[in-house]
Design a protein around this motif. Structure first.
Motif, mmCIF file in Angstrom:
data_model
loop_
_atom_site.group_PDB
_atom_site.id
_atom_site.type_symbol
_atom_site.label_atom_id
_atom_site.label_comp_id
_atom_site.label_asym_id
_atom_site.label_seq_id
_atom_site.Cartn_x
_atom_site.Cartn_y
_atom_site.Cartn_z
ATOM 1 N N GLY A 103 -32.847 3.080 -5.608
ATOM 2 C CA GLY A 103 -32.654 2.728 -7.030
ATOM 3 C C GLY A 103 -33.055 3.408 -7.942
ATOM 4 N N PRO A 104 -33.533 4.652 -7.950
ATOM 5 C CA PRO A 104 -33.818 5.370 -9.539
ATOM 6 C C PRO A 104 -32.470 6.225 -9.583
ATOM 7 N N ASN A 105 -31.821 6.762 -8.221
ATOM 8 C CA ASN A 105 -30.725 7.303 -8.572
ATOM 9 C C ASN A 105 -29.039 6.901 -9.260
ATOM 10 N N VAL A 106 -29.588 5.619 -9.279
ATOM 11 C CA VAL A 106 -28.150 4.588 -10.292
ATOM 12 C C VAL A 106 -27.586 5.033 -11.266
ATOM 13 N N TYR A 107 -28.715 5.723 -11.949
ATOM 14 C CA TYR A 107 -28.891 5.747 -13.520
ATOM 15 C C TYR A 107 -27.905 7.430 -13.474
ATOM 16 N N ASN A 108 -28.517 8.525 -12.728
ATOM 17 C CA ASN A 108 -28.362 9.457 -12.785
ATOM 18 C C ASN A 108 -26.836 9.403 -11.848
ATOM 19 N N TYR A 109 -26.196 8.639 -11.280
ATOM 20 C CA TYR A 109 -25.566 8.818 -10.118
ATOM 21 C C TYR A 109 -24.359 7.658 -11.437
ATOM 22 N N ALA A 110 -24.505 6.711 -11.305
ATOM 23 C CA ALA A 110 -23.590 6.447 -12.344
ATOM 24 C C ALA A 110 -23.523 7.463 -14.285
ATOM 25 N N TRP A 111 -24.379 8.201 -14.847
ATOM 26 C CA TRP A 111 -23.857 8.974 -16.002
ATOM 27 C C TRP A 111 -23.463 10.467 -15.320
ATOM 28 N N THR A 112 -23.374 10.534 -13.643
ATOM 29 C CA THR A 112 -22.333 11.813 -13.469
ATOM 30 C C THR A 112 -21.527 11.289 -12.379
ATOM 31 N N LYS A 113 -20.814 9.754 -12.952
ATOM 32 C CA LYS A 113 -19.754 9.360 -12.579
ATOM 33 C C LYS A 113 -19.300 9.755 -10.804
ATOM 34 N N LYS A 114 -20.476 9.409 -10.025
ATOM 35 C CA LYS A 114 -20.473 9.510 -8.590
ATOM 36 C C LYS A 114 -19.955 7.905 -8.347
ATOM 37 N N ILE A 115 -20.581 7.307 -9.096
ATOM 38 C CA ILE A 115 -20.275 6.047 -9.054
ATOM 39 C C ILE A 115 -19.416 4.640 -9.686
ATOM 40 N N VAL A 116 -18.527 3.587 -9.063
ATOM 41 C CA VAL A 116 -18.176 3.550 -9.844
ATOM 42 C C VAL A 116 -18.703 1.904 -10.870
ATOM 43 N N VAL A 386 -39.695 -1.688 -12.030
ATOM 44 C CA VAL A 386 -38.464 -1.194 -12.236
ATOM 45 C C VAL A 386 -39.049 0.464 -12.868
ATOM 46 N N ARG A 387 -38.494 1.561 -11.934
ATOM 47 C CA ARG A 387 -38.711 2.891 -12.335
ATOM 48 C C ARG A 387 -37.689 3.067 -13.581
ATOM 49 N N PRO A 388 -37.843 4.264 -14.576
ATOM 50 C CA PRO A 388 -37.374 4.219 -15.404
ATOM 51 C C PRO A 388 -35.824 4.254 -15.739
ATOM 52 N N GLU A 389 -34.784 3.238 -16.621
ATOM 53 C CA GLU A 389 -33.647 3.576 -16.241
ATOM 54 C C GLU A 389 -33.389 4.672 -17.092
ATOM 55 N N THR A 390 -32.594 5.581 -16.694
ATOM 56 C CA THR A 390 -32.209 7.052 -16.955
ATOM 57 C C THR A 390 -32.157 7.469 -16.454
ATOM 58 N N PRO A 391 -31.173 8.656 -16.597
ATOM 59 C CA PRO A 391 -30.384 9.684 -15.992
ATOM 60 C C PRO A 391 -31.311 10.457 -15.446
ATOM 61 N N ALA A 392 -32.222 10.640 -16.638
ATOM 62 C CA ALA A 392 -33.590 11.837 -16.413
ATOM 63 C C ALA A 392 -34.462 11.513 -15.052
ATOM 64 N N TYR A 393 -33.979 10.242 -13.985
ATOM 65 C CA TYR A 393 -35.078 9.344 -13.714
ATOM 66 C C TYR A 393 -35.680 11.111 -12.511
ATOM 67 N N PRO A 394 -34.852 11.708 -11.668
ATOM 68 C CA PRO A 394 -35.535 12.760 -10.571
ATOM 69 C C PRO A 394 -36.258 13.322 -11.307
ATOM 70 N N ALA A 395 -35.996 14.192 -13.218
ATOM 71 C CA ALA A 395 -37.036 15.460 -12.981
ATOM 72 C C ALA A 395 -38.233 14.159 -13.396
ATOM 73 N N ILE A 396 -38.100 12.920 -14.338
ATOM 74 C CA ILE A 396 -39.909 12.637 -14.402
ATOM 75 C C ILE A 396 -40.072 12.058 -13.319
ATOM 76 N N SER A 397 -39.455 12.305 -11.878
ATOM 77 C CA SER A 397 -40.078 12.111 -11.364
ATOM 78 C C SER A 397 -40.871 13.359 -10.343
ATOM 79 N N SER A 398 -39.758 14.361 -10.430
ATOM 80 C CA SER A 398 -40.443 15.520 -9.569
ATOM 81 C C SER A 398 -41.834 16.000 -10.879
ATOM 82 N N ALA A 399 -41.451 15.933 -12.335
ATOM 83 C CA ALA A 399 -42.654 15.869 -13.128
ATOM 84 C C ALA A 399 -43.651 15.351 -12.722
ATOM 85 N N PHE A 400 -43.967 14.378 -12.788
ATOM 86 C CA PHE A 400 -45.011 12.876 -12.654
ATOM 87 C C PHE A 400 -45.713 13.442 -11.306
#
Length: 437
Positions: A103-116, A386-400
């Protein structure tokens, strides 16, 4: 007589024979043309051997049998390396048409245009209105829907009714009856005094990864903290390392020091074996716990450790990749997966919360009165975050996760969360605030 021309019937039979041959050739050519016209849709799912993989295989078999103009090629990949393979395929512009992702990868995938975005595809327009609000929110980035989810998730507290009752502990009846922090800690103290080795199982055996963010961010949120400022999504400073989040981390650290929680748990069996009387986890353990405890198994709401209770939400979901050459066909595949029968096929196997109200009503576990209905109540009554709706989520999760791992081991909560907030803010700055593309 020998010089006579062939009679008409003989000439007709000859033409008929040639006609049959020509018809056969025409049919073969038509069949070849139909085969060439068939659209192939590639699909990746993260699934090792087990009920989910079996469910997806059955779903795609049913789709292929019902849709002769579209053929889905399903590939199941192991979860451990799945994200790396998605990223590698994206770099090579060879992503499958349909893929699932956490789920939380949606925002990063959308921002990097992996998905439409999915909003324009007619087969999916009605589905959005049927999905749980948490799944719609999970799948939405920058005002557009990028993913659909067959199932949602949540945390709650599983309890051993016999042990709790013997210790004189009140058993909450539902979301509106949840324990307060004082009641929760009193229950832990009573259970420890009654000889329960580690009263609260918090699944430390799941490792230091996404479980830390999913499982323990609700602890911060219940106290009034969070992983990031959700008004702007531009900074974690003052939120992740603010007083409420620090208090939450110190509280968990205190539970560990008091012997209420075993941070060195090696397997999933402490609760089932009676080493714990409470288990902070999701619906996926239900079958094993029911088998172990029978009628003594009771499901309790997440406690109100601060002003409110909080639970995790979201799960793996489906989208259409930017590399897909047949997005209309891919949308039909997603619509099939989001049908009631296909949702129930997978949730009956993995035990998750069905992702549409229609499927919930038909579920033996999640319909009104079902043994897991509490998870639905928490999703519907605003407990789920829901987990934070931002492309930064992978970095947030890793740091936390890194910070919490150190805190579990006794490190200073304020210092660790300060470092995590700084790392997150640096990532956001490095990406110029993740501007819309």
């Amino acid at each position: 007589m020998s010089l006579m021309r062939p009679t008409a019937p003989h000439r007709t039979a000859g033409h008929a024979a040639r006609g049959v041959r020509l018809a056969a050739v025409a049919a073969a050519l038509a069949a070849a043309g139909a085969a060439q016209a068939q659209t192939t849709v590639s699909m990746w799912v993260h699934a090792g051997p087990g009920p989910e993989r079996d469910a997806y295989a059955a779903s795609i078999k049913a789709f292929n049998e019902a849709n002769k103009d579209i053929k889905v090629d399903l590939v199941a990949l192991p979860e451990g390396s799945y994200s790396d393979q998605v990223n590698a395929a994206a770099l090579a512009k060879k992503l499958p048409c349909v893929l699932d992702f956490d789920g939380p990868n949606v925002y990063n995938y959308a921002w990097t245009k992996k998905i439409v975005p999915l909003d324009a595809y007619a087969p999916l327009q009605a589905i959005k209105g049927q999905m749980l609000p948490t799944l719609v929110r999970q799948g939405t980035y920058n005002g557009k829907l990028y993913s659909v989810g067959q199932f949602d998730s949540g945390l709650a507290i599983w309890g051993n009714k016999k042990t709790l009752t013997a210790a004189g502990i009140r058993i909450p009846k539902g979301v509106d009856d949840a324990w307060t922090l004082a009641e929760f800690e009193d229950a832990l103290k009573k259970l420890k005094a009654a000889g329960v080795p580690f009263p609260l199982d918090m699944k430390f055996n799941y490792g230091i990864g996404e479980w830390v963010s999913y499982g323990f961010a609700p602890l911060l949120q219940s106290f009034g903290g969070d992983l990031i400022d959700r008004k702007t999504y531009k900074t974690a400073k003052g939120v992740l390392n603010g007083p409420a989040s620090v208090k939450a981390a110190q509280t968990l650290q205190g539970w560990i020091k008091a012997g209420y929680v075993n941070p060195a748990a090696k397997n999933d069996g402490d609760f089932a074996a009676g080493k714990s009387a409470l288990s902070w986890v999701g619906h996926w353990v239900y079958n094993d716990y029911k088998k172990a405890l029978g009628d003594d198994l009771v499901l309790l709401p997440m406690p109100k450790l601060g002003a409110k209770a909080a639970t995790g939400a979201g799960s793996w979901n489906f989208g259409i990749s930017a590399d897909c050459k047949a997005p209309d066909a891919a949308a039909k595949v997603l619509a099939h997966l989001m049908s009631k029968n296909e949702i129930l096929r997978v949730t009956d196997g993995n035990g998750a919360v069905p992702g549409t109200t229609e499927a919930q009503s038909a579920s033996k576990n999640y319909a009104a009165g079902g043994p897991l209905r509490l998870y639905v109540d928490q999703l519907n009554k605003g407990v789920a975050v829901v987990r934070p709706e931002t492309p930064a989520y992978p970095a947030i999760s890793s740091a936390f996760a890194e910070a919490m791992n150190n805190i579990f081991g006794g490190a200073d909560a304020q210092k660790e969360l300060d470092k995590a907030a700084k790392k997150i803010d640096q990532t956001i700055e490095d990406n110029k605030g993740y501007p819309s593309r």
